[in-house]
Design a protein around this motif. Structure first.
Motif, PDB file in Angstrom:
ATOM      1  N   VAL A 164       0.856  -1.189   0.000  1.00  0.00           N
ATOM      2  CA  VAL A 164       0.000   0.000   0.000  1.00  0.00           C
ATOM      3  C   VAL A 164       0.893   1.239   0.000  1.00  0.00           C
ATOM      4  CG1 VAL A 164      -1.772   1.294   1.234  1.00  0.00           C
ATOM      5  CG2 VAL A 164      -1.819  -1.212   1.247  1.00  0.00           C
ATOM      6  N   PHE A 165       0.681   2.129  -0.985  1.00  0.00           N
ATOM      7  CA  PHE A 165       1.498   3.332  -1.119  1.00  0.00           C
ATOM      8  C   PHE A 165       0.645   4.567  -0.840  1.00  0.00           C
ATOM      9  CE2 PHE A 165       4.208   0.271  -2.906  1.00  0.00           C
ATOM     10  CZ  PHE A 165       5.491   0.805  -2.975  1.00  0.00           C
ATOM     11  N   VAL A 166       1.275   5.524  -0.159  1.00  0.00           N
ATOM     12  CA  VAL A 166       0.567   6.738   0.234  1.00  0.00           C
ATOM     13  C   VAL A 166       1.443   7.954  -0.053  1.00  0.00           C
ATOM     14  CG1 VAL A 166      -0.787   5.581   2.026  1.00  0.00           C
ATOM     15  CG2 VAL A 166       1.423   6.570   2.625  1.00  0.00           C
ATOM     16  N   ASP A 167       0.765   9.092  -0.220  1.00  0.00           N
ATOM     17  CA  ASP A 167       1.443  10.381  -0.370  1.00  0.00           C
ATOM     18  C   ASP A 167       0.622  11.384   0.414  1.00  0.00           C
ATOM     19  OD1 ASP A 167       2.931  12.551  -1.055  1.00  0.00           O
ATOM     20  OD2 ASP A 167       2.444  12.522  -3.185  1.00  0.00           O
ATOM     21  N   GLY A 168       1.189  11.901   1.497  1.00  0.00           N
ATOM     22  CA  GLY A 168       0.386  12.716   2.402  1.00  0.00           C
ATOM     23  C   GLY A 168      -0.695  11.847   3.029  1.00  0.00           C
ATOM     24  N   ASP A 169      -1.936  12.313   2.971  1.00  0.00           N
ATOM     25  CA  ASP A 169      -3.060  11.547   3.505  1.00  0.00           C
ATOM     26  C   ASP A 169      -3.794  10.765   2.420  1.00  0.00           C
ATOM     27  OD1 ASP A 169      -2.426  12.608   5.931  1.00  0.00           O
ATOM     28  OD2 ASP A 169      -4.104  14.008   6.038  1.00  0.00           O
ATOM     29  N   GLU A 170      -3.184  10.632   1.250  1.00  0.00           N
ATOM     30  CA  GLU A 170      -3.857  10.009   0.116  1.00  0.00           C
ATOM     31  C   GLU A 170      -3.230   8.655  -0.214  1.00  0.00           C
ATOM     32  OE1 GLU A 170      -4.600  10.869  -4.676  1.00  0.00           O
ATOM     33  OE2 GLU A 170      -3.509  12.298  -3.423  1.00  0.00           O
ATOM     34  N   VAL A 171      -4.084   7.676  -0.481  1.00  0.00           N
ATOM     35  CA  VAL A 171      -3.606   6.387  -0.973  1.00  0.00           C
ATOM     36  C   VAL A 171      -3.350   6.536  -2.471  1.00  0.00           C
ATOM     37  CG1 VAL A 171      -4.143   3.943  -1.293  1.00  0.00           C
ATOM     38  CG2 VAL A 171      -4.912   5.123   0.778  1.00  0.00           C
ATOM     39  N   THR A 172      -2.113   6.291  -2.886  1.00  0.00           N
ATOM     40  CA  THR A 172      -1.737   6.504  -4.283  1.00  0.00           C
ATOM     41  C   THR A 172      -1.649   5.210  -5.084  1.00  0.00           C
ATOM     42  OG1 THR A 172       0.594   6.476  -3.608  1.00  0.00           O
ATOM     43  CG2 THR A 172      -0.489   8.629  -3.809  1.00  0.00           C
ATOM     44  N   GLY A 173      -1.618   4.085  -4.417  1.00  0.00           N
ATOM     45  CA  GLY A 173      -1.547   2.836  -5.170  1.00  0.00           C
ATOM     46  C   GLY A 173      -1.533   1.617  -4.267  1.00  0.00           C
ATOM     47  N   VAL A 174      -2.159   0.554  -4.736  1.00  0.00           N
ATOM     48  CA  VAL A 174      -2.104  -0.754  -4.083  1.00  0.00           C
ATOM     49  C   VAL A 174      -1.557  -1.723  -5.126  1.00  0.00           C
ATOM     50  CG1 VAL A 174      -3.395  -2.570  -2.904  1.00  0.00           C
ATOM     51  CG2 VAL A 174      -4.095  -0.172  -2.643  1.00  0.00           C
ATOM     52  N   ILE A 175      -0.493  -2.444  -4.776  1.00  0.00           N
ATOM     53  CA  ILE A 175       0.211  -3.279  -5.744  1.00  0.00           C
ATOM     54  C   ILE A 175       0.082  -4.763  -5.401  1.00  0.00           C
ATOM     55  CG2 ILE A 175       1.833  -1.394  -6.169  1.00  0.00           C
ATOM     56  CD1 ILE A 175       3.933  -3.015  -4.582  1.00  0.00           C
ATOM     57  N   ASP A 176       0.558  -5.608  -6.317  1.00  0.00           N
ATOM     58  CA  ASP A 176       0.664  -7.059  -6.131  1.00  0.00           C
ATOM     59  C   ASP A 176      -0.691  -7.723  -5.883  1.00  0.00           C
ATOM     60  OD1 ASP A 176       3.310  -6.767  -6.564  1.00  0.00           O
ATOM     61  OD2 ASP A 176       3.992  -7.471  -4.617  1.00  0.00           O
ATOM     62  N   TRP A 177      -1.466  -7.870  -6.957  1.00  0.00           N
ATOM     63  CA  TRP A 177      -2.843  -8.342  -6.892  1.00  0.00           C
ATOM     64  C   TRP A 177      -3.005  -9.810  -7.292  1.00  0.00           C
ATOM     65  CZ3 TRP A 177      -7.164  -5.449  -5.380  1.00  0.00           C
ATOM     66  CH2 TRP A 177      -6.903  -4.096  -5.098  1.00  0.00           C
ATOM     67  N   SER A 178      -1.953 -10.583  -7.324  1.00  0.00           N
ATOM     68  CA  SER A 178      -2.053 -11.951  -7.859  1.00  0.00           C
ATOM     69  C   SER A 178      -2.869 -12.894  -6.982  1.00  0.00           C
ATOM     70  CB  SER A 178      -0.658 -12.539  -8.084  1.00  0.00           C
ATOM     71  OG  SER A 178       0.060 -12.642  -6.870  1.00  0.00           O
ATOM     72  N   GLU A 179      -3.137 -12.513  -5.725  1.00  0.00           N
ATOM     73  CA  GLU A 179      -3.942 -13.351  -4.831  1.00  0.00           C
ATOM     74  C   GLU A 179      -5.375 -12.834  -4.699  1.00  0.00           C
ATOM     75  OE1 GLU A 179      -2.696 -16.159  -3.597  1.00  0.00           O
ATOM     76  OE2 GLU A 179      -0.804 -15.703  -4.620  1.00  0.00           O
ATOM     77  N   ALA A 180      -5.742 -11.831  -5.475  1.00  0.00           N
ATOM     78  CA  ALA A 180      -7.085 -11.255  -5.372  1.00  0.00           C
ATOM     79  C   ALA A 180      -8.147 -12.281  -5.736  1.00  0.00           C
ATOM     80  CB  ALA A 180      -7.203 -10.040  -6.276  1.00  0.00           C
ATOM     81  N   ALA A 181      -9.271 -12.246  -5.003  1.00  0.00           N
ATOM     82  CA  ALA A 181     -10.345 -13.229  -5.205  1.00  0.00           C
ATOM     83  C   ALA A 181     -11.482 -12.899  -4.249  1.00  0.00           C
ATOM     84  CB  ALA A 181      -9.830 -14.646  -4.920  1.00  0.00           C
ATOM     85  N   PRO A 182     -12.622 -13.553  -4.378  1.00  0.00           N
ATOM     86  CA  PRO A 182     -13.622 -13.471  -3.321  1.00  0.00           C
ATOM     87  C   PRO A 182     -13.076 -14.129  -2.051  1.00  0.00           C
ATOM     88  CG  PRO A 182     -14.581 -14.330  -5.356  1.00  0.00           C
ATOM     89  CD  PRO A 182     -13.104 -14.350  -5.536  1.00  0.00           C
ATOM     90  N   GLY A 183     -13.287 -13.502  -0.916  1.00  0.00           N
ATOM     91  CA  GLY A 183     -12.769 -14.067   0.328  1.00  0.00           C
ATOM     92  C   GLY A 183     -13.248 -13.299   1.535  1.00  0.00           C
ATOM     93  N   ASP A 184     -12.662 -13.618   2.681  1.00  0.00           N
ATOM     94  CA  ASP A 184     -13.044 -12.987   3.936  1.00  0.00           C
ATOM     95  C   ASP A 184     -12.385 -11.616   4.042  1.00  0.00           C
ATOM     96  OD1 ASP A 184     -13.766 -12.304   6.501  1.00  0.00           O
ATOM     97  OD2 ASP A 184     -12.582 -13.864   7.487  1.00  0.00           O
ATOM     98  N   PRO A 185     -13.152 -10.535   4.132  1.00  0.00           N
ATOM     99  CA  PRO A 185     -12.537  -9.210   4.213  1.00  0.00           C
ATOM    100  C   PRO A 185     -11.659  -9.022   5.441  1.00  0.00           C
ATOM    101  CG  PRO A 185     -14.903  -9.087   4.651  1.00  0.00           C
ATOM    102  CD  PRO A 185     -14.630 -10.462   4.127  1.00  0.00           C
ATOM    103  N   MET A 186     -11.932  -9.780   6.507  1.00  0.00           N
ATOM    104  CA  MET A 186     -11.113  -9.651   7.711  1.00  0.00           C
ATOM    105  C   MET A 186      -9.677 -10.103   7.467  1.00  0.00           C
ATOM    106  SD  MET A 186     -13.208  -8.243   9.813  1.00  0.00           S
ATOM    107  CE  MET A 186     -13.905  -7.487   8.325  1.00  0.00           C
TER     108      MET A 186
END
Length: 248
Positions: A157-179
């Motif tokens: 997770v990348f941020v600049d100031g108070d802003e999220v600028t990018g989320v990387i490495d999505w190869s495990e993305a899927a439906p799942g438990d949000p917790m």
């Protein structure tokens, strides 16, 4: 000509950086396919895909700096953590990706297998393994699936100031438990969970997040060792497991 920087290298994947371009070389091309599809669907900032030629995926660097690293305190303010929480909530509220996630039976079987390996090799004292296995059981229950990142490490997770600028490495993305996403992000940074939840909002189960801390750490140790990482570095997975012994 920019220098070639080796960002990460292990048996499954090598990531190189040349200037503002990252080149990800993966032994399994399905990982890149999932990553590209997930980034196109996710309602959060993600890297720009420059080109894809299996086994290589080229993506643009995202601006900003990582939220933190495992084993070191995060310098990000509570407001930044809250902004990250709101970003994750947007992802979890988005329509589900059309491919399947990991089943509850698979997650339980993997946990049992890794606990047996930890005990057989005396990697940790048996009481630490068993205590964390008992805690992890609370995560292994039916859940309402959400669009999850699946490997939401603090360095992803990348941020600049108070802003999220990018989320990387999505190869495990899927439906799942949000917790699980909330747990992976705060692994080793448990004191920042409440800041994260300020932005995430209602519906988080803190006991389940804690259970996923144990599950994630237990199942990660062998992989980390076999791929040249040290789970016993200060503040990392083995410390997370030992910390559970100090809780009532």
């Amino acid at each position: 000509m920019d220098e070639v920087e080796v960002v990460a290298a292990h048996k499954q994947r090598v990531t190189l950086r040349v200037g503002d371009v990252f080149l990800k070389v993966d032994a399994d091309p399905a990982h890149a396919e999932v990553e590209v599809r997930a980034m196109a669907m996710a309602p959060v900032p993600t890297p720009v895909v420059l080109w894809q030629e299996p086994p290589v995926l080229a993506i643009a660097a995202v601006p900003g700096t990582a939220l933190g690293v495992l084993g070191e305190p995060s310098a990000a303010s509570p407001a930044v953590w809250a902004a990250v929480g709101a970003c994750i909530r947007r992802l979890h509220d988005a329509p589900l990706p059309p491919w399947p996630g990991r089943s509850l039976d698979d997650l339980r079987a993997g946990l049992d297998r890794e606990c047996a390996w930890l005990l057989a090799g005396s990697v940790l004292p048996a009481d630490v393994v068993r205590r964390n296995r008992d805690i992890a059981e609370a995560a292994l229950r039916p859940w309402e699936p959400a669009f999850i990142h699946g490997d939401l490490q603090i360095t992803h997770v990348f941020v600049d100031g108070d802003e999220v600028t990018g989320v990387i490495d999505w190869s495990e993305a899927a439906p799942g438990d949000p917790m699980l996403d909330l747990a992976v992000l705060t692994l080793g940074h448990e004191e920042r969970l409440e800041d994260l939840l300020v932005g995430y909002g209602t519906g988080a189960d803190r006991d389940v997040v804690r259970a996923w801390w144990s599950w994630r750490s237990l199942v990660a140790v062998r992989w980390l060792i076999e791929h040249g990482f040290d789970p016993d570095a200060p503040g990392c997975e083995l410390d997370v497991l030992r910390a559970r012994m100090r809780e009532p």
